[in-house]
Design a protein around this motif. Structure first.
Motif, PDB file in Angstrom:
ATOM      1  N   LYS A 188       0.807  -1.218   0.000  1.00 31.61           N
ATOM      2  CA  LYS A 188       0.000   0.000   0.000  1.00 31.61           C
ATOM      3  C   LYS A 188       0.844   1.274   0.000  1.00 31.61           C
ATOM      4  O   LYS A 188       0.329   2.354  -0.280  1.00 31.61           O
ATOM      5  CB  LYS A 188      -0.940   0.001   1.207  1.00 31.61           C
ATOM      6  N   GLU A 189       2.127   1.146   0.287  1.00 34.74           N
ATOM      7  CA  GLU A 189       3.008   2.316   0.313  1.00 34.74           C
ATOM      8  C   GLU A 189       4.281   2.024  -0.474  1.00 34.74           C
ATOM      9  O   GLU A 189       5.338   1.758   0.100  1.00 34.74           O
ATOM     10  CB  GLU A 189       3.335   2.721   1.754  1.00 34.74           C
ATOM     11  N   ARG A 220      -4.593  -3.143  -4.773  1.00 38.17           N
ATOM     12  CA  ARG A 220      -4.079  -2.327  -3.681  1.00 38.17           C
ATOM     13  C   ARG A 220      -3.307  -1.101  -4.183  1.00 38.17           C
ATOM     14  O   ARG A 220      -3.132  -0.141  -3.456  1.00 38.17           O
ATOM     15  CB  ARG A 220      -3.176  -3.160  -2.766  1.00 38.17           C
ATOM     16  N   GLN A 221      -2.835  -1.135  -5.432  1.00 41.40           N
ATOM     17  CA  GLN A 221      -2.069  -0.008  -5.973  1.00 41.40           C
ATOM     18  C   GLN A 221      -2.787   0.692  -7.138  1.00 41.40           C
ATOM     19  O   GLN A 221      -2.202   1.559  -7.797  1.00 41.40           O
ATOM     20  CB  GLN A 221      -0.693  -0.475  -6.474  1.00 41.40           C
TER      21      GLN A 221
END
Length: 319
Positions: free
Chosen positions: A109-110, A129-130
């Protein structure tokens, strides 16, 4: 007379040689032949259509970045090398990718965009998620979305597998793999078609539970494998429908499929909270049909070639 005969023989020989030379020259393609008359070189580029757009890239890219564990396990199965990935919460069966020889690119997620940019990848694979960061990824390298559309799971899964196979020239291997997958699914469907039992799918985390029905994130159990849902009215949601343990008892499933999120992310286990006094009154518990599904396959990397084959085996265990 002899001189005349020799002269005639020499003349015939010269004409024959001239004719052979002319034929050889005619067989050669002319230097000024039109481009369409010359054999075309096979293109090394491929254009991939996916949920977030259309991406053109060179086939067999060397520096591969992966932000989808399902794609990672597919590349691993096909023997394709990977340059970098997010090394947070890597599934145990893919733990070799935690090695320092692979560039650590943040988390699912980051993403660490600075590290990704420095790596100069030839292709980047992402999933749900991206998806909101797609434009940022495309500024660095050709980016392909390989998330599975749960409303059409098998079509979406196969499209992703064929996309990966096309990019890395693995079409024959993938065709064999998908044929084996289809055969396994047909075997399960033949059994569930005769099954009177119904099933409920839940995810447990931090003492809470949510339910998943047809067309949902884990709805493949109903949609593809053919298990009859214990509740037809569960709302379709990525995170599931929030439910109570009283709901599980009221629904009283014959089979209870359980994804333990806490165990999947290495944060203990939800088993104790799920197997409470209410749940123990259900048919599923009484008949030993509490089927704990491996969260690494179902929650972290579902939709990969390896994970999907393991998912098939786990569902089959309920039969």
């Amino acid at each position: 007379m002899k001189k005349l005969t020799l002269s005639l023989f020499a003349l015939v020989l010269m004409l024959a040689l001239a004719a052979c030379g002319s034929t050889k020259e005619e067989d050669k393609p002319a230097d000024n032949a039109a481009p369409e008359d010359k054999p075309a070189e096979e293109s090394k580029e491929v254009t991939i259509k996916h949920e977030l757009g259309e991406t053109t890239l060179e086939k067999n890219p060397e520096k591969v970045v992966v932000f989808d564990f399902g794609t990672l396990d597919t590349l691993d199965e096909l023997g394709v090398e990977v340059a970098g990935l997010p090394q947070t919460n890597v599934p145990g069966y893919l733990s070799k990718y935690e090695d320092e020889k692979y560039e650590n690119l943040g988390s699912l997620k980051e993403p660490d965009f600075e590290a990704i940019h420095a790596l100069k990848p030839d292709v980047i694979f992402i999933s749900g998620r991206q998806s909101d960061l797609y434009d940022q990824f495309t500024e660095i390298a050709p980016t392909i979305f390989t998330g599975v559309d749960t409303s059409r799971y098998m079509d979406s899964f196969k499209e992703n597998m064929e996309t990966i196979a096309t990019i890395f020239d693995k079409e024959d291997e993938m065709k064999t793999e998908l044929n084996d997958v289809d055969a396994s699914i047909e075997g399960i469907k033949a059994k569930t078609a005769e099954l009177d039992s119904n099933a409920l799918i839940i995810l447990g985390t931090e003492g809470k539970v949510s339910a998943y029905g047809p067309s949902s994130r884990f709805g493949i159990i109903h949609d593809v494998f053919g298990f009859k849902p214990a509740d037809e009215g569960i709302e379709v949601s990525t995170h599931g429908q929030n439910i109570t343990f009283e709901y599980i008892l009221e629904t009283n499933p014959d089979i209870l499929f359980i994804i333990d999120r806490d165990a999947a992310i290495g944060d203990g286990s939800a088993k104790d909270s799920i197997e409470n006094d209410l749940v123990k009154k259900t048919n599923a518990f009484k008949n030993d049909k509490m089927i704990y599904l491996n969260g690494e396959y179902w929650y972290l990397s579902g939709g990969g070639l390896q994970s999907f084959k393991e998912m098939i085996k786990e569902v089959e265990s309920a039969l």
